[in-house]
Design a protein around this motif. Structure first.
Motif, PDB file in Angstrom:
ATOM      1  N   UNK A 550       0.831  -1.194   0.000  1.00 43.82           N
ATOM      2  CA  UNK A 550       0.000   0.000   0.000  1.00 43.82           C
ATOM      3  C   UNK A 550       0.872   1.253   0.000  1.00 43.82           C
ATOM      4  N   UNK A 551       0.362   2.303  -0.635  1.00 44.98           N
ATOM      5  CA  UNK A 551       0.954   3.632  -0.511  1.00 44.98           C
ATOM      6  C   UNK A 551       0.075   4.450   0.422  1.00 44.98           C
ATOM      7  N   UNK A 552       0.678   5.312   1.220  1.00 44.78           N
ATOM      8  CA  UNK A 552      -0.126   6.197   2.067  1.00 44.78           C
ATOM      9  C   UNK A 552      -1.073   6.996   1.179  1.00 44.78           C
ATOM     10  N   UNK A 553      -2.312   7.232   1.645  1.00 42.47           N
ATOM     11  CA  UNK A 553      -3.289   7.942   0.808  1.00 42.47           C
ATOM     12  C   UNK A 553      -2.788   9.267   0.238  1.00 42.47           C
ATOM     13  N   UNK A 554      -1.831   9.917   0.904  1.00 43.19           N
ATOM     14  CA  UNK A 554      -1.322  11.194   0.421  1.00 43.19           C
ATOM     15  C   UNK A 554      -0.010  11.057  -0.357  1.00 43.19           C
ATOM     16  N   UNK A 555       0.440   9.835  -0.552  1.00 46.26           N
ATOM     17  CA  UNK A 555       1.711   9.595  -1.244  1.00 46.26           C
ATOM     18  C   UNK A 555       1.456   9.334  -2.728  1.00 46.26           C
ATOM     19  N   UNK A 556       1.354  10.393  -3.511  1.00 42.30           N
ATOM     20  CA  UNK A 556       1.062  10.245  -4.940  1.00 42.30           C
ATOM     21  C   UNK A 556       2.181   9.536  -5.704  1.00 42.30           C
ATOM     22  N   UNK A 557       3.459   9.821  -5.449  1.00 40.69           N
ATOM     23  CA  UNK A 557       4.505   9.052  -6.147  1.00 40.69           C
ATOM     24  C   UNK A 557       4.410   7.551  -5.859  1.00 40.69           C
ATOM     25  N   UNK A 558       4.134   7.191  -4.604  1.00 43.32           N
ATOM     26  CA  UNK A 558       3.978   5.775  -4.271  1.00 43.32           C
ATOM     27  C   UNK A 558       2.814   5.154  -5.009  1.00 43.32           C
ATOM     28  N   UNK A 559       1.718   5.889  -5.140  1.00 46.55           N
ATOM     29  CA  UNK A 559       0.561   5.386  -5.889  1.00 46.55           C
ATOM     30  C   UNK A 559       0.914   5.174  -7.360  1.00 46.55           C
ATOM     31  N   UNK A 560       1.743   6.052  -7.901  1.00 48.69           N
ATOM     32  CA  UNK A 560       2.143   5.886  -9.304  1.00 48.69           C
ATOM     33  C   UNK A 560       2.993   4.643  -9.486  1.00 48.69           C
TER      34      UNK A 560
END
Length: 731
Positions: A550-560
């Protein structure tokens, strides 16, 4: 924990007419309400057999399962499956475990029996059915208290109850992460209100400049350890305040400081209300550091001490563990937030605002510096440690500014390397293998190297066969998850069918499961797409990968990063060979670490403080392939796994990433893949199996949480509690 049977409204039945049925139900309820069951596979199997479908649907929650059934229904099922003797056996084992006084702790940490360790953590990962954790820190805390229980080290634990926990992850049609927050049914959890000496439920109050916060206290039984969880969803709090402890790592900075106020100050007050007088306080990361100030206040109030003397004595009985070399991992608060929330406590301490702020500043005289919880933890704790050898070096360098008159090597931060709870992460098949070949009662001494040397007595073919059975279990689980994900997204029957047939048990399988923070570089493998595609699709020696995290909800680079990897399923070169499993939790982790051939870890050195997922893999015969960072930097010996690179990093991150990607490709192509596919005439990869055995014998005992908790006991807890019988440092 007291045995509180479900009410008639919960089960649509009163007590059974048959005493035998009620007795069976009550014994199962006793098992279900002590999380001891969660690290005993016989218990898991017992509950599973009662209703396999509901067991899976209920996230393996025995309390929820039993609440859906009447005692008569349970008794009927037990009769049909001939479960009575197994129920009696496990119930008796639990009673014997709880009553056992011949433990390591009784022999080596006896002073703690009268004044236990109080272990504070913002999260606890004990089992997937108790969703009050997000990742590594929480799972480590869960393993810590399980091993304290197993060793018999007197310890109580304090945390927060998050009614919505951490988020449930899903990926949409584009591969982008979405988050769902679900309310946990309190009645389905194995916890009761904690009661004080007066027999009444404990409630704590924390004053701020703008009013008071109230929190009730729940109690869970984790083997011999009591875990107390504070919950702000109570009458008397405003609607906003009632939501304060609903989500883990949610909300803004104001939410964070209020949660940490409840955890630290509220937690210490809860222990006092419960009549618990700790001999040592262990602050697991900076989230709970405010608690040290409340201990100071209590000593001033109870014993008439000055602030300086109370702070000195509190420091001597406090242990602080720092977990991250990443600056963003250290909470910082502005002066106005500190005054709003700590002002009334500051008044009780008799210190000025500047004096309070100085406790959380590296430079106490710098009015521009914010208040850092790690600095507070270090200043208020005589015993401080990092969580691996390399992390200790980095932490001493990172915080040397707090001791400007000392050389870096003398900064008072040691290290106790993290470990994992063997009994929780060991697959049942491997447990049976060890039972067959290891000394009797081996599971009581998992921190002993002599125990694990017995792996060399196992026939290589038997070990390989056991590993392949676990690998098949993993692939069955992954296919089921992939097809479920496709159905949820409304994808075609052809896509769903492809998901049901993804991956091949005969192919080298590499797993990657962890938080998708950017420094962990989940996409490092895919820096050169053609190159990795060539390895994956090799006709003679192919490779396949399973990702989760999981990426933290505010971690946009991690989500990418997640989107990039998840969408490889649309690329013909990777379809069926690269899988991403949604909603990484303890259950997904358990399947992965028990079934993969190789565990991949490629953080940007030296930002991985320790890491523990690879330690879990060791127990089950998997091999690590990792950057020499965290625990692997002190674990790798050349024969017990694979190293990526040579343990160095460039000052330019881009160059480091390029160099590490090249090293990763080289290690896979020239070491990992050939070793796996090099077979003898019986089809066995003898060199690979030798590495498996060497990994187990050299690493399983060193990186167990039993060893870790024993180290904390010997080097921190006993000193903090004044229980050391010889100290010649002053001679």
């Amino acid at each position: 924990m007291s045995i509180t049977l479900p009410t008639p409204s919960a089960t649509d039945s009163g007590d059974s007419k048959f005493p035998e049925a009620q007795a069976i139900y009550q014994k199962l309820w006793s098992l279900a309400t002590n999380l001891w069951w969660s690290w005993h596979p016989e218990c898991d199997q017992l509950f599973r057999e009662i209703d396999p479908i509901r067991w899976r649907q209920l996230d393996h929650n025995p309390v929820a399962l039993l609440r859906e059934m009447t005692p008569d229904q349970v008794a009927q099922r037990a009769t049909e499956l001939v479960l009575q003797s197994r129920i009696n056996y496990l119930y008796r084992r639990l009673q014997e475990y709880m009553a056992d006084t011949q433990t390591w702790g009784a022999t080596n940490a006896g002073v703690l029996g009268a004044k236990p360790v109080a272990y504070f953590s913002a999260e606890f990962g004990i089992h997937e059915s108790i969703p009050i954790y997000s990742g590594g820190l929480g799972v480590l805390a869960g393993d810590h208290i399980k091993s304290a229980s197993g060793l018999g080290v007197p310890l109580v634990a304090v945390g927060l109850f998050y009614s919505q926990g951490y988020f449930r992850q899903y990926l949409d049609e584009t591969g982008m992460q979405g988050e769902d927050y679900l309310n946990t049914k309190i009645e389905d959890l194995p916890m009761d209100p904690a009661v004080g000496a007066d027999g009444q439920p404990v409630m704590v109050r924390i004053d701020t400049r703008h009013g008071s916060l109230l929190a009730k206290v729940w109690m869970m039984q984790v083997g011999r350890v009591r875990l107390f969880l504070l919950d702000c969803n109570v009458d008397g709090n405003s609607p906003e305040e009632r939501e304060l402890t609903s989500r883990l790592y949610g909300g803004d900075i104001r939410t964070r400081i209020r949660q940490e106020l409840v955890l630290g100050v509220g937690g210490v007050r809860a222990l006092a209300a419960l009549g618990i007088h700790p001999g040592a306080y262990h602050l697991n990361e900076g989230h709970s550091a405010f608690g040290a100030l409340e201990v100071v206040r209590q000593r001033m109030h109870d014993d008439g001490l000055s602030f300086e003397e109370a702070a000195r004595q509190t420091s001597r009985m406090s242990c602080f563990t720092t977990h991250t070399p990443v600056p963003a991992g250290h909470d910082r608060f502005t002066a106005d937030l500190i005054e709003e929330h700590l002002g009334p406590l500051r008044d009780s301490l008799g210190i000025s605002h500047d004096q309070l702020m100085a406790l959380g500043r590296v430079d106490g005289n710098n009015p521009e510096e914010t208040f850092c919880m790690t600095v507070l933890g270090l200043k208020m704790s005589h015993y401080a440690n990092a969580v691996s050898n390399l992390h200790g070096v980095i932490s001493r360098r990172m915080w040397s500014c707090m001791w400007p008159d000392r050389p870096e090597e003398e900064v008072p931060i040691g290290h106790i390397t993290n470990g994992v709870h063997v009994h929780s992460w060991l697959a049942q098949q491997m447990w049976k293998l060890y039972d067959k070949h290891f000394p009797v009662n081996w599971a009581r001494n998992v921190q002993s190297p002599e125990i694990w040397a017995s792996i060399h007595n196992v026939d290589p073919g038997e070990l390989w066969e056991t590993h392949n059975a676990l690998k098949n279990n993993l692939l069955t689980f992954v296919r089921r998850r992939l097809s479920r994900q496709s159905r949820r997204r409304g994808e075609s029957d052809a896509v769903i069918e492809a998901a049901r047939n993804a991956l091949d048990p005969n192919i080298l399988t590499i797993g990657f499961g962890r938080r998708f923070a950017t420094y962990k570089r989940a996409n490092l493998l895919f820096q050169e797409m053609d190159r990795i595609a060539e390895l994956i699709s090799n006709t003679d020696r192919p490779v396949q990968f399973i990702y989760a995290g999981k990426a933290h909800p505010k971690d946009e680079p991690g989500k990418r990063f997640i989107k990039e990897i998840a969408n490889l399923r649309h690329d013909p070169r990777f379809a069926g060979r690269v899988a991403f499993i949604e909603d990484y939790d303890i259950n997904v982790c358990r399947h992965l670490i028990q079934g993969v051939d190789v565990w991949l870890n490629n953080p940007r050195r030296p930002l991985e403080a320790s890491g523990t997922s690879g330690q879990k893999v060791v127990l089950n015969g998997g091999l690590n392939c990792s950057i020499l960072d965290g625990w692997w930097a002190e674990a790798f010996n050349g024969d017990n796994g694979f190293a990526i690179g040579h343990g160095t990093s460039h000052v330019n991150d881009a160059i480091t990433d390029q160099r590490d990607a090249e090293a990763l490709y080289y290690t896979l192509a020239n070491e990992v893949i050939p070793c796996y596919y090099d077979r003898d005439y019986d089809g066995l990869p003898k060199a690979w199996i030798r590495k498996m055995m060497h990994s187990i014998s050299t690493l399983a005992w060193r990186f167990s949480s039993h060893r870790m908790v024993a180290d904390y006991s010997k080097h921190s807890y006993l000193w903090a509690a004044g229980g050391v019988t010889c100290d010649m440092r002053y001679s």
